[in-house]
Design an enzyme around this catalytic site. Structure first.
Site, PDB file in Angstrom:
ATOM      1  N   SER A 145     -18.803   2.964 -13.986  1.00 44.68           N
ATOM      2  CA  SER A 145     -17.912   4.062 -13.627  1.00 44.68           C
ATOM      3  C   SER A 145     -18.711   5.198 -13.017  1.00 44.68           C
ATOM      4  CB  SER A 145     -17.182   4.561 -14.883  1.00 44.68           C
ATOM      5  OG  SER A 145     -16.489   5.762 -14.627  1.00 44.68           O
ATOM      6  N   TYR A 202     -16.973   7.956 -23.541  1.00 43.74           N
ATOM      7  CA  TYR A 202     -16.729   7.047 -22.429  1.00 43.74           C
ATOM      8  C   TYR A 202     -17.825   7.176 -21.369  1.00 43.74           C
ATOM      9  CZ  TYR A 202     -14.241   4.664 -18.646  1.00 43.74           C
ATOM     10  OH  TYR A 202     -13.889   3.810 -17.632  1.00 43.74           O
TER      11      TYR A 202
END
Length: 282
Positions: A165, A178
């Site tokens: 990501s 995250y």
């Protein structure tokens, strides 16, 4: 879906975790269109079955499997099913992952006067929630790789694709677990690429920028469909000025899985982010 170029995966078995979701279901459909026998793995069997049904309705090969990527015994059992149904795994896409509200702060910044009684701050983040996010993303990649990469040893044309990501490059506010977990995925991708380099397995990753999914739509849009302030900040920091479209990930995925075009590519993480990682804000 119209594919950007041709990729022949006939005779290959592709295993995709998290394949009931927006992005990974699309990857599954693309691999099926390229001729692969696709194993659709998801904790939500109903979602996985819907994807498999759509693929088979198009005349391609797919089957849904209920799979908990955090339970190695379950994954071993699923592996045996896939082996019986389709044969050994040639391609593994580790798509399972995500965030959890328990690991998210209410505000972007800790400000004077903030109190844990009224807000979820860094100081009272639920450690179990943080652990869940780390486990889902990191162990949820490690365990399927332990199980399915054994099929790939010393076989030509096998590869693994992980999903990192933009958070791995620059951590976003509010979601420390995250961001840290995805940074771990990028690092783990490089580690695996080196570790498996002598047995013919290529390992790479993509790092999507901002795409609207079921997991983040509440952060990006209000109930009436108007953009949230966070959306405004994201688009202001994305030179192309918009969210990505799911199909805009396909070219990079197909390239990395192409054993002719990408035969010397391993250990890379490709940003697909509309320029987000290149922009300083000025």
């Amino acid at each position: 879906m119209k594919l950007p170029f041709s990729l022949d995966l006939s005779g290959k078995t592709a295993v995709i975790t998290g394949a009931g979701g927006v992005l990974c279901s699309m990857f599954a459909k693309v691999l099926a269109q390229c001729g692969a026998k696709t194993a659709i793995l998801d904790l939500n069997l109903e979602a996985a079955q819907a994807v498999a049904d759509e693929i088979t309705a198009g005349g391609y090969t797919a089957k849904a499997y209920k799979a908990d990527v955090l339970d190695k015994a379950v994954m071993e059992a699923v592996h045996e099913e896939v082996l019986r149904d389709f044969g050994p795994c040639d391609i593994l896409i580790n798509g399972a992952g995500g965030n959890n509200p328990r690991a998210t702060t209410d505000n972007e910044y800790y400000l004077p006067g903030d109190t844990e009684k009224e807000l979820k701050t860094f100081f009272n983040l639920d450690s179990a929630g943080v652990g869940f996010v780390f486990n889902l993303n990191f162990l949820g990649t490690l365990i399927p790789t332990q199980v399915f990469a054994k099929d790939m040893l010393d076989r030509e044309g096998c590869n693994i694709l992980n999903i990192s990501s933009m958070n791995a490059y620059t951590p976003l506010t509010k979601i420390p677990a995250y961001s840290g977990a995805k940074a771990a995925i990028s690092n783990f991708t490089q580690w695996l690429a080196v570790h498996f380099s002598k047995v013919g397995i290529r390992v790479n990753a993509i790092a999507p920028g901002f795409f609207v999914t079921k997991q983040n739509e509440k952060l990006l849009f209000n109930d009436d469909g108007t953009p949230t302030p966070r959306t405004g900040k994201i688009l202001a920091a994305t030179p192309m000025g918009r969210f990505g479209k799911a199909e805009e990930l396909v070219g990079a995925v197909m390239f990395l899985l192409n054993n002719d075009a990408a035969s010397f590519v391993t250990g890379v993480v490709i940003p697909i982010d509309g320029g987000f990682s290149a922009y300083s804000g000025v």
